[in-house]
Write a protein that holds these residues in place. Structure first.
Motif, short mmCIF file in Angstrom:
data_model
loop_
_atom_site.label_atom_id
_atom_site.label_comp_id
_atom_site.label_asym_id
_atom_site.label_seq_id
_atom_site.Cartn_x
_atom_site.Cartn_y
_atom_site.Cartn_z
N ALA A 291 0.76 -1.10 -0.08
CA ALA A 291 -0.02 -0.15 0.15
C ALA A 291 0.89 1.18 -0.06
O ALA A 291 2.21 1.15 0.41
CB ALA A 291 -0.89 -0.14 1.36
N THR A 292 0.27 2.34 -0.63
CA THR A 292 1.02 3.62 -0.61
C THR A 292 0.56 4.48 0.51
O THR A 292 -0.59 4.72 0.53
CB THR A 292 1.14 4.41 -1.96
N PRO A 293 1.25 4.83 1.73
CA PRO A 293 0.78 5.57 2.69
C PRO A 293 0.63 6.97 2.29
O PRO A 293 1.26 7.59 1.47
CB PRO A 293 1.85 5.39 3.82
N MET A 294 -0.37 7.69 2.86
CA MET A 294 -0.75 9.15 2.54
C MET A 294 -0.88 9.77 3.70
O MET A 294 -1.44 9.44 4.96
CB MET A 294 -2.43 9.17 1.83
N LYS A 295 -0.50 11.22 3.70
CA LYS A 295 -0.67 11.87 4.99
C LYS A 295 -2.11 12.60 4.72
O LYS A 295 -2.88 12.36 3.87
CB LYS A 295 0.63 13.18 4.54
N GLU A 296 -2.36 13.49 5.77
CA GLU A 296 -3.76 13.90 5.81
C GLU A 296 -4.23 14.74 4.76
O GLU A 296 -5.26 14.78 4.27
CB GLU A 296 -3.76 14.91 7.21
N ASP A 297 -3.28 15.53 4.24
CA ASP A 297 -3.35 16.18 2.73
C ASP A 297 -3.53 15.34 1.48
O ASP A 297 -3.65 16.03 0.51
CB ASP A 297 -2.57 17.45 2.89
N GLY A 298 -3.18 14.15 1.67
CA GLY A 298 -3.43 13.44 0.61
C GLY A 298 -1.96 13.02 -0.12
O GLY A 298 -2.13 12.32 -1.02
N MET B 111 6.30 4.91 4.74
CA MET B 111 6.62 4.25 3.50
C MET B 111 7.83 3.22 3.98
O MET B 111 8.16 2.19 3.81
CB MET B 111 6.61 4.72 2.21
N GLU B 112 8.85 4.53 4.49
CA GLU B 112 10.22 3.76 4.95
C GLU B 112 9.92 2.74 6.16
O GLU B 112 10.69 1.64 5.87
CB GLU B 112 11.05 4.93 5.30
N LYS B 113 9.09 3.08 7.14
CA LYS B 113 8.91 2.17 8.19
C LYS B 113 8.27 0.88 7.60
O LYS B 113 8.51 -0.15 8.19
CB LYS B 113 7.87 2.87 8.88
N MET B 114 7.40 0.89 6.53
CA MET B 114 6.64 0.02 6.07
C MET B 114 7.44 -1.20 5.49
O MET B 114 7.50 -2.34 5.26
CB MET B 114 5.42 0.12 4.93
N ILE B 115 8.50 -0.48 4.59
CA ILE B 115 9.66 -1.41 3.92
C ILE B 115 10.27 -1.93 4.64
O ILE B 115 10.84 -3.20 4.72
CB ILE B 115 10.42 -0.34 2.90
N GLU B 116 10.81 -1.22 5.85
CA GLU B 116 11.69 -1.86 6.78
C GLU B 116 11.12 -3.21 7.45
O GLU B 116 11.56 -4.32 7.89
CB GLU B 116 12.33 -0.83 7.77
N TYR B 117 9.98 -2.89 7.79
CA TYR B 117 9.02 -4.06 8.32
C TYR B 117 8.83 -5.34 7.53
O TYR B 117 9.16 -6.45 7.79
CB TYR B 117 7.47 -3.61 8.63
N GLN B 118 8.65 -4.90 6.28
CA GLN B 118 8.61 -5.82 5.31
C GLN B 118 9.98 -6.83 5.26
O GLN B 118 9.76 -8.06 5.38
CB GLN B 118 8.33 -5.81 3.92
N ILE B 119 10.95 -6.09 5.05
CA ILE B 119 12.44 -6.91 4.98
C ILE B 119 12.56 -7.57 6.32
O ILE B 119 13.28 -8.66 6.04
CB ILE B 119 13.44 -5.83 4.50
N PHE C 133 11.96 5.75 -4.26
CA PHE C 133 12.13 5.69 -3.01
C PHE C 133 12.26 4.48 -2.48
O PHE C 133 13.05 4.03 -1.71
CB PHE C 133 11.14 6.45 -2.05
N CYS C 134 11.23 3.74 -2.96
CA CYS C 134 11.42 2.24 -2.53
C CYS C 134 12.59 1.54 -3.07
O CYS C 134 13.44 0.81 -2.05
CB CYS C 134 10.38 1.28 -3.19
N VAL C 135 13.32 1.88 -4.08
CA VAL C 135 14.64 1.42 -4.33
C VAL C 135 15.58 1.95 -3.66
O VAL C 135 16.55 1.04 -3.26
CB VAL C 135 14.98 1.66 -6.09
N GLU C 136 15.47 3.03 -3.33
CA GLU C 136 16.70 3.75 -2.50
C GLU C 136 16.64 3.02 -1.16
O GLU C 136 17.62 2.82 -0.62
CB GLU C 136 16.33 5.49 -2.24
N ILE C 137 15.37 2.81 -0.20
CA ILE C 137 15.37 2.18 0.75
C ILE C 137 15.61 1.16 0.96
O ILE C 137 16.22 0.24 1.75
CB ILE C 137 13.90 2.64 1.53
N THR C 138 15.15 0.18 0.08
CA THR C 138 15.32 -1.46 -0.15
C THR C 138 16.92 -1.70 -0.03
O THR C 138 17.44 -2.70 0.31
CB THR C 138 14.40 -1.75 -1.04
N LYS C 139 17.74 -0.82 -0.82
CA LYS C 139 19.06 -0.95 -1.01
C LYS C 139 19.44 -2.54 -1.55
O LYS C 139 20.28 -2.86 -1.28
CB LYS C 139 19.82 -0.78 0.21
N GLY C 140 18.79 -2.97 -2.47
CA GLY C 140 18.90 -4.11 -3.10
C GLY C 140 18.56 -5.42 -2.08
O GLY C 140 19.27 -6.58 -2.38
#
Length: 294
Positions: free
Chosen positions: A12-19, A26-34, A64-71
């Protein structure tokens, strides 16, 4: 050439209150997944609300996903469109941003013929140098990749290497695997059919369930890959109540609600999708508690 085997999360793509996109969440979600052994991250597909992100947002989310995932795991970017030229442009741009593969949904609304699907997928694949996964989800697109078409593409387009199969028809899935005869990896696109499809030779799942239960989904797929289908079947059956709750409204409405319950600040979906009803939220919360997530 398999991009991955096992459980890839349709994130899922997380959104702020302003949309706008919430990249901190997203970074927290990626780290949780890995951390919980997800085998691939699928960025900005159906669950990622690709249809309501503009191109700049879409591509920035992939980057951003590529950057945070780092391969650490493959990042597969959703770049399909009902406009083949647009899909080519987005696919090229995703490749430039480091995506390891592409997820290409069938053209929606246009209702392309099977010849049109062959021509469109061929044109997109030939425009890039990274592996591509076709995505068949006729309940959302109005177009169904027939088994004969999938097999033809798999045998004639070298970098189309897999199919995400959400047709919901296990007989069609079996026929696709029969005709493809190993030229395409096949991933379940339905969380309630992971074990049945893997028992026929599927390579794993591209999963909504993995957003909230990544270790569990990985382990269920791993049991299948290890040949423990009895153990995997117990896990599949034990997950069905949670899966039903995650799909009681159109995806990704429930999974964003579930992520919010878990503290991930996923926010609301963008219109025309709306927040989950209070009644369904209560049912989802109960299912998550019973599953041990909350």
């Amino acid at each position: 050439m398999a991009i991955f085997k096992g459980a890839g999360v349709a994130m899922a793509t997380p959104m702020k209150e302003d949309g706008s996109i919430n990249f901190d969440a997203m970074e927290k979600m990626i780290e949780y997944q890995i951390r919980n052994h997800t085998d691939a991250i699928i960025a900005v597909g159906t669950s990622g609300e690709a249809s309501t992100l503009d191109d700049d947002e879409h591509l920035e989310a992939i980057r951003f996903c590529v950057e945070i995932t780092k391969g650490r795991v493959p990042v597969i970017a959703g770049t399909g469109s009902n406009n083949t030229a647009h899909a080519i442009m987005m696919s090229r741009e995703a490749e430039k941003r480091g995506a390891d593969g592409l997820l290409l949904v069938t053209p929606y609304y246009n209702k392309a013929t099977q010849d049109g699907l062959i021509a469109s997928y061929t044109a997109i694949a030939e425009a890039v140098n990274i592996p591509c996964i076709m995505y068949n989800v006729p309940s959302r697109t109005g177009t169904n990749i027939q088994p004969e078409t999938a097999a033809y593409i798999g045998k004639h387009v070298k970098n189309i290497v897999a199919l995400k199969d959400a047709c919901g028809n296990i007989s069609q899935t079996a026929r696709t695997l029969e005709l493809c005869d190993g030229v395409l990896d096949l991933y379940s696109g339905n969380d309630d059919q992971i074990v049945p499809i893997m028992s026929l030779g599927g390579s794993g799942v591209i999963s909504v369930l993995s957003n909230v239960a990544p270790q569990f989904t990985h382990d269920m797929c791993q049991k299948c890959l290890d040949g423990d289908f009895s153990g995997a079947a117990k896990m599949q059956l034990g997950s069905l109540a949670l899966i039903r709750a995650l799909f009681c409204e159109v995806n990704p409405i429930p999974v964003k609600a579930a992520l919010n319950m878990m503290g991930f600040d996923a926010g609301k979906p963008r219109l025309p999708l709306t927040e989950m009803t209070e009644e369904h939220q209560a049912s989802l919360r109960a299912a998550m508690k019973n599953f041990g997530i909350l």
